[in-house]
Design a protein around this motif. Structure first.
Motif, PDB file in Angstrom:
ATOM      1  N   GLN A 238       0.832  -1.206   0.000  1.00 40.71           N
ATOM      2  CA  GLN A 238       0.000   0.000   0.000  1.00 40.71           C
ATOM      3  C   GLN A 238       0.871   1.263   0.000  1.00 40.71           C
ATOM      4  OE1 GLN A 238      -2.943   0.018   3.114  1.00 40.71           O
ATOM      5  NE2 GLN A 238      -3.527   2.148   2.726  1.00 40.71           N
ATOM      6  N   LEU A 239       1.960   1.232   0.760  1.00 36.91           N
ATOM      7  CA  LEU A 239       2.869   2.381   0.789  1.00 36.91           C
ATOM      8  C   LEU A 239       3.509   2.598  -0.578  1.00 36.91           C
ATOM      9  CD1 LEU A 239       4.444   4.573   2.367  1.00 36.91           C
ATOM     10  CD2 LEU A 239       6.177   2.839   2.839  1.00 36.91           C
ATOM     11  N   LEU A 240       3.995   1.527  -1.187  1.00 35.93           N
ATOM     12  CA  LEU A 240       4.621   1.660  -2.505  1.00 35.93           C
ATOM     13  C   LEU A 240       3.626   2.139  -3.551  1.00 35.93           C
ATOM     14  CD1 LEU A 240       6.840  -1.566  -2.526  1.00 35.93           C
ATOM     15  CD2 LEU A 240       7.563   0.799  -2.135  1.00 35.93           C
ATOM     16  N   ALA A 241       2.375   1.659  -3.458  1.00 37.87           N
ATOM     17  CA  ALA A 241       1.341   2.100  -4.394  1.00 37.87           C
ATOM     18  C   ALA A 241       1.048   3.585  -4.224  1.00 37.87           C
ATOM     19  CB  ALA A 241       0.067   1.276  -4.193  1.00 37.87           C
ATOM     20  N   GLU A 242       1.086   4.055  -2.980  1.00 36.86           N
ATOM     21  CA  GLU A 242       0.825   5.478  -2.712  1.00 36.86           C
ATOM     22  C   GLU A 242       1.963   6.342  -3.261  1.00 36.86           C
ATOM     23  OE1 GLU A 242      -1.658   8.488  -1.445  1.00 36.86           O
ATOM     24  OE2 GLU A 242      -2.013   6.310  -1.479  1.00 36.86           O
ATOM     25  N   ILE A 243       3.191   5.849  -3.130  1.00 35.93           N
ATOM     26  CA  ILE A 243       4.323   6.588  -3.701  1.00 35.93           C
ATOM     27  C   ILE A 243       4.214   6.643  -5.217  1.00 35.93           C
ATOM     28  CG2 ILE A 243       6.832   6.588  -3.999  1.00 35.93           C
ATOM     29  CD1 ILE A 243       7.057   5.281  -1.248  1.00 35.93           C
ATOM     30  N   ASP A 244       3.879   5.500  -5.835  1.00 34.66           N
ATOM     31  CA  ASP A 244       3.696   5.465  -7.292  1.00 34.66           C
ATOM     32  C   ASP A 244       2.617   6.450  -7.727  1.00 34.66           C
ATOM     33  OD1 ASP A 244       5.604   3.534  -7.350  1.00 34.66           O
ATOM     34  OD2 ASP A 244       4.230   1.852  -7.667  1.00 34.66           O
ATOM     35  N   LYS A 245       1.535   6.489  -6.981  1.00 37.11           N
ATOM     36  CA  LYS A 245       0.415   7.378  -7.317  1.00 37.11           C
ATOM     37  C   LYS A 245       0.851   8.842  -7.258  1.00 37.11           C
ATOM     38  CE  LYS A 245      -4.298   8.557  -5.850  1.00 37.11           C
ATOM     39  NZ  LYS A 245      -5.356   8.278  -4.855  1.00 37.11           N
ATOM     40  N   LYS A 246       1.607   9.211  -6.232  1.00 34.27           N
ATOM     41  CA  LYS A 246       2.078  10.593  -6.104  1.00 34.27           C
ATOM     42  C   LYS A 246       2.998  10.968  -7.265  1.00 34.27           C
ATOM     43  CE  LYS A 246       0.400  11.711  -1.920  1.00 34.27           C
ATOM     44  NZ  LYS A 246      -0.504  12.851  -1.663  1.00 34.27           N
ATOM     45  N   LEU A 247       3.910  10.055  -7.611  1.00 33.99           N
ATOM     46  CA  LEU A 247       4.866  10.344  -8.675  1.00 33.99           C
ATOM     47  C   LEU A 247       4.175  10.471 -10.027  1.00 33.99           C
ATOM     48  CD1 LEU A 247       7.849   8.026  -7.652  1.00 33.99           C
ATOM     49  CD2 LEU A 247       7.821  10.520  -7.650  1.00 33.99           C
ATOM     50  N   VAL A 248       3.262   9.552 -10.322  1.00 30.87           N
ATOM     51  CA  VAL A 248       2.549   9.591 -11.606  1.00 30.87           C
ATOM     52  C   VAL A 248       1.690  10.843 -11.688  1.00 30.87           C
ATOM     53  CG1 VAL A 248       0.800   8.455 -13.014  1.00 30.87           C
ATOM     54  CG2 VAL A 248       2.593   7.095 -11.925  1.00 30.87           C
ATOM     55  N   GLY A 249       1.015  11.203 -10.592  1.00 28.20           N
ATOM     56  CA  GLY A 249       0.205  12.411 -10.591  1.00 28.20           C
ATOM     57  C   GLY A 249       1.037  13.670 -10.766  1.00 28.20           C
ATOM     58  N   TRP A 250       2.246  13.657 -10.212  1.00 27.66           N
ATOM     59  CA  TRP A 250       3.122  14.827 -10.307  1.00 27.66           C
ATOM     60  C   TRP A 250       3.603  15.083 -11.729  1.00 27.66           C
ATOM     61  CZ3 TRP A 250       8.823  14.503 -10.516  1.00 27.66           C
ATOM     62  CH2 TRP A 250       9.430  15.753 -10.444  1.00 27.66           C
ATOM     63  N   MET A 251       3.853  14.009 -12.499  1.00 29.53           N
ATOM     64  CA  MET A 251       4.420  14.195 -13.831  1.00 29.53           C
ATOM     65  C   MET A 251       3.430  13.944 -14.962  1.00 29.53           C
ATOM     66  SD  MET A 251       4.543  10.920 -15.234  1.00 29.53           S
ATOM     67  CE  MET A 251       5.647  11.299 -16.568  1.00 29.53           C
ATOM     68  N   SER A 252       2.180  13.636 -14.651  1.00 26.63           N
ATOM     69  CA  SER A 252       1.220  13.238 -15.695  1.00 26.63           C
ATOM     70  C   SER A 252       1.000  14.328 -16.743  1.00 26.63           C
ATOM     71  CB  SER A 252      -0.117  12.846 -15.061  1.00 26.63           C
ATOM     72  OG  SER A 252      -0.632  13.930 -14.304  1.00 26.63           O
ATOM     73  N   HIS A 253       1.051  15.605 -16.339  1.00 32.13           N
ATOM     74  CA  HIS A 253       0.767  16.687 -17.285  1.00 32.13           C
ATOM     75  C   HIS A 253       1.886  16.894 -18.302  1.00 32.13           C
ATOM     76  CE1 HIS A 253       3.451  18.724 -14.507  1.00 32.13           C
ATOM     77  NE2 HIS A 253       3.584  19.702 -15.384  1.00 32.13           N
ATOM     78  N   THR A 254       3.048  16.272 -18.089  1.00 31.22           N
ATOM     79  CA  THR A 254       4.178  16.469 -18.991  1.00 31.22           C
ATOM     80  C   THR A 254       4.076  15.624 -20.259  1.00 31.22           C
ATOM     81  OG1 THR A 254       5.530  14.712 -17.998  1.00 31.22           O
ATOM     82  CG2 THR A 254       5.651  16.907 -16.999  1.00 31.22           C
ATOM     83  N   GLY A 255       3.243  14.593 -20.227  1.00 32.29           N
ATOM     84  CA  GLY A 255       3.189  13.689 -21.372  1.00 32.29           C
ATOM     85  C   GLY A 255       4.426  12.829 -21.477  1.00 32.29           C
ATOM     86  N   GLY A 256       5.208  12.773 -20.391  1.00 34.21           N
ATOM     87  CA  GLY A 256       6.428  11.975 -20.395  1.00 34.21           C
ATOM     88  C   GLY A 256       6.178  10.548 -19.945  1.00 34.21           C
ATOM     89  N   ILE A 257       7.271   9.841 -19.739  1.00 34.89           N
ATOM     90  CA  ILE A 257       7.204   8.428 -19.348  1.00 34.89           C
ATOM     91  C   ILE A 257       7.923   8.260 -18.017  1.00 34.89           C
ATOM     92  CG2 ILE A 257       7.890   6.076 -19.952  1.00 34.89           C
ATOM     93  CD1 ILE A 257       7.864   6.944 -22.884  1.00 34.89           C
ATOM     94  N   ILE A 258       7.291   7.587 -17.074  1.00 38.35           N
ATOM     95  CA  ILE A 258       7.932   7.231 -15.816  1.00 38.35           C
ATOM     96  C   ILE A 258       7.832   5.723 -15.653  1.00 38.35           C
ATOM     97  CG2 ILE A 258       5.833   7.660 -14.458  1.00 38.35           C
ATOM     98  CD1 ILE A 258       7.725   8.552 -12.169  1.00 38.35           C
ATOM     99  N   LYS A 259       8.972   5.100 -15.370  1.00 34.00           N
ATOM    100  CA  LYS A 259       9.026   3.644 -15.308  1.00 34.00           C
ATOM    101  C   LYS A 259       9.835   3.220 -14.088  1.00 34.00           C
ATOM    102  CE  LYS A 259       8.396  -0.533 -16.993  1.00 34.00           C
ATOM    103  NZ  LYS A 259       7.051  -1.138 -17.082  1.00 34.00           N
TER     104      LYS A 259
END
Length: 669
Positions: A213-234
């Motif tokens: 759950q903690l790792l999923a929350e971190i992933d969610k924060k990171l994806v939400g932070w960069m989603s507007h860039t149209g970039g790729i996070i992996k």
């Protein structure tokens, strides 16, 4: 001889021919008088004809030049009137005396005569743009269009009341080029690497069921932070992320002060310690691979600064953001054991070992050097400590060392070290990671075997080619790190009392008597040294001040200026003995005052102003002094300003404090 000097003699000239004819007529007259008279008559006719012919040619030439001048003037006027580029003529005070229709169209077709150019475009003040140059090349923005302004100063035929010169300017519309250039920069690929600083500690602080759950929350924060860039996070490892996006979004991240650092700290699902990230960005490399290497280097620097940092490498320039949290002490000594084993192998393989600290050696640096010296001696290797001179901070300890015959000849200066070093020599650098800060920067260039042991936050100019680096920013001091290494190099380590007291003194100094940056491992290291025979009273005597020093410290504290009700700034009087040491002690003393969260004390050393910064941890003095070219820790930092007065240094420091305060306040808002 140069034949060109006689070329003029062969150029046909009427006067030459007439002179020859006159000479012949005179000779003829002497021989035959009457024939000579006829000759003189013919000669007179020739002279008259030549004069008339020359007069006619001169008139024709004059008329030709006048006609040519008329045509040139007409062409010039026609060119100016029909010049396709915006063109304007100015007096030296900026008054417009003539312009063409394209220039008028830029400003909406208004009448511009007798107006000043600065009322239209402030950047085009003639006296400012002249700047000692006869020609002008300047880029400006007018009505959302970009123009390249070209021109020069011309001497007027008639001096005007406002000056002897006039200024002629014409404007090239390069808006499309500027926009294309901006688009090129915006669309460059930026490579980012993100790492969870305290992954192992986070996982250990959570129940097994809450970890996903903690790792999923971190992933969610990171994806939400960069989603507007149209970039790729992996995510490519359990605690690492790869991030690719266009460079134009980097400015947006910067404007928001990289809010992701604070967003992840808000995650709370049972974790006892906050989540922190280290982020590295690489931009403007020649290739994508080079950008990736930039990002990797930035991650190393961010981790070396204690994590919770964003580091950007743009070409050769570095930028730093974050670093508002304290370093977390690592619970295990696994890394210390691994470093100890690796260091032991390097010592065994080297014919000789040189130990070097930073310039203006302090007790932490000298104590660590004695600890490493004991390790090397126990391995049966030849060892020397590079030290050019003593200073007030170490003179008491150094005096005790020099009285001990076991250390006879162990200290050498830079010249001697340069004579001894070679490619196989092991160079151990303590209490710094910057080549320029070492006692002898030249030594770094002459060996491939370099070990770095340091507890400071990493800067951009760190030693990149070290074979072994042990840089832990959570540690209180270099002496703490060396003490831990000592316990793993050999099964049973026996330190001499002087060595144990030197290591203990280094810990005491850097922790301010176990007050700042003191963790469990700090006390464990101190406990080990105490068992090795440390006399705490003897250590205390190393730092005793005389009455004069105490009075100077009291005066500095008394004259302190309080900024924003929380930050104290004071100046050490000039001509005070041991000014830098007194300044550091005064900064520590200022922190004991109620309500003071940070303190800065300035002192003068020759043409250099030295700044000592201290804080209780709430204010990051490292980030403040980095703006002035310094560095250090969150709570202990310093800077040196060369070729500047103490008054200007105070103003620069105040500006840095205000800039830092504004940055923090904007993030909190």
């Amino acid at each position: 001889m140069d034949n060109k000097k006689f070329v003029w003699a062969f150029i046909p000239r009427a006067s030459t021919y007439l002179g020859i004819i006159l000479l012949l007529v005179i000779i003829l007259t002497i021989l035959e008088f009457w024939i000579g008279i006829v000759g003189f008559i013919l000669f007179s006719f020739l002279v008259f004809y030549n004069i008339r012919l020359e007069y006619k040619k001169q008139n024709e030439l004059t008329q030709y030049i006048e006609d040519l001048t008329f045509h040139v003037d007409t062409a010039t006027k026609d060119t100016l009137l029909n010049f396709p580029l915006p063109f304007v003529v100015l007096e030296l005070d900026g008054t417009i005396i003539w312009y063409n229709p394209p220039f008028r169209d830029i400003f909406g077709g208004k009448d511009l005569l007798e107006k000043t150019i600065t009322s239209l475009v402030s950047e085009l003040e003639p006296k400012k743009i002249l700047d000692g140059q006869p020609k002008i090349n300047k880029n400006i923005l007018i009505n959302q269009r970009n123009y390249n302004v070209l021109g020069n100063f011309v001497k007027a035929e008639k001096k005007s009341d406002k000056g002897e010169f006039i200024l002629m300017l014409y404007l090239l519309d390069n808006t499309e080029f500027v926009e294309l250039q901006k688009r090129y920069g915006d669309e460059k690929i930026c490579i980012g690497l993100i790492i969870i600083d305290n992954y192992d500690d986070l996982m250990q602080s959570l129940e097994d069921a809450l970890r996903p759950q903690l790792l999923a929350e971190i992933d969610k924060k990171l994806v939400g932070w960069m989603s507007h860039t149209g970039g790729i996070i992996k995510k490519f490892e359990r605690d690492k992320y790869f991030f690719v996006f266009e460079s134009k979004y980097l400015k947006e991240f910067e404007d928001k002060k990289y809010e992701i650092l604070d967003l992840v700290k808000e995650i709370s699902i049972g974790n006892k310690i906050p989540v922190t990230l280290s982020i590295g960005f690489g931009i403007n490399g020649k290739t994508i691979i080079e950008n990736f290497s930039y990002a990797n280097a930035c991650i190393d620097i961010a981790l070396g600064r204690g994590g919770d940092h964003v580091v950007i490498r743009n070409g050769e320039a570095f930028s730093f953001y974050g670093g508002k949290t304290r370093e977390l002490e690592k619970r295990t000594r696994v890394k210390a054991r691994v470093i100890a084993y690796a260091l032991r192998e390097l010592i065994d393989q080297s014919p000789e070992v040189l130990i070097m600290g930073h310039e203006n050696c302090d007790v932490d640096c000298l104590g660590g050097a004695l600890g490493i010296c004991r390790i090397v001696k126990n391995r049966g290797k030849n060892v020397h400590i590079v030290l050019n001179s003593s200073n007030p901070t170490i003179e008491n300890l150094l005096a005790k060392i020099e009285k001990n015959p076991d250390y006879s000849g162990v200290f050498i200066n830079s010249s001697e070290a340069l004579d001894r070093i070679n490619k196989k020599t092991l160079l151990i650098i303590l209490d710094t990671h910057r080549p320029s800060f070492t006692e002898s920067p030249e030594l770094v260039k002459f060996t491939n075997q370099i070990v770095v042991i340091d507890h400071h936050r990493r800067g951009a100019d760190y030693i990149q080619d070290a074979v072994l680096t042990y840089q832990e920013t959570y540690a209180s001091s270099t002496c703490e790190l060396v003490t831990e290494i000592l316990q793993y190099v050999e099964e049973k380590v026996h330190l001499k009392q002087l060595e144990a007291e030197a290591l203990y003194a280094g810990i005491v100094v850097d922790t301010k008597n176990f007050t700042f940056k003191t963790g469990v491992r700090t006390f464990e290291a101190a406990s080990f040294l105490r068992r090795q025979g440390v006399d705490t009273v003897s250590v205390k005597q190393l730092f005793q001040n005389d009455i004069e020093t105490y009075i100077n410290i009291s005066n500095i504290v008394r004259n302190a200026e309080i900024i924003s009700d929380r930050i104290a700034v004071s100046v050490c009087p000039q001509n005070v003995k041991n000014a830098q040491l007194i300044s550091a002690q005064a900064a520590d003393q200022l922190l004991s005052l109620l309500g003071i969260a940070a303190a800065f004390v300035l002192s003068v050393n020759g043409n250099v102003v030295v700044i000592s910064g201290r804080s209780l941890g709430e204010i990051n003095v490292q980030m403040i002094l980095e703006k002035l070219g310094g560095g250090g820790h969150l709570s202990i930092a310093g800077a040196q300003l060369e070729g500047i007065s103490i008054e200007n240094a105070i103003e620069k420091l105040k500006c840095a404090i205000i800039e830092y305060t504004n940055e923090i306040n904007s993030v909190n808002i």
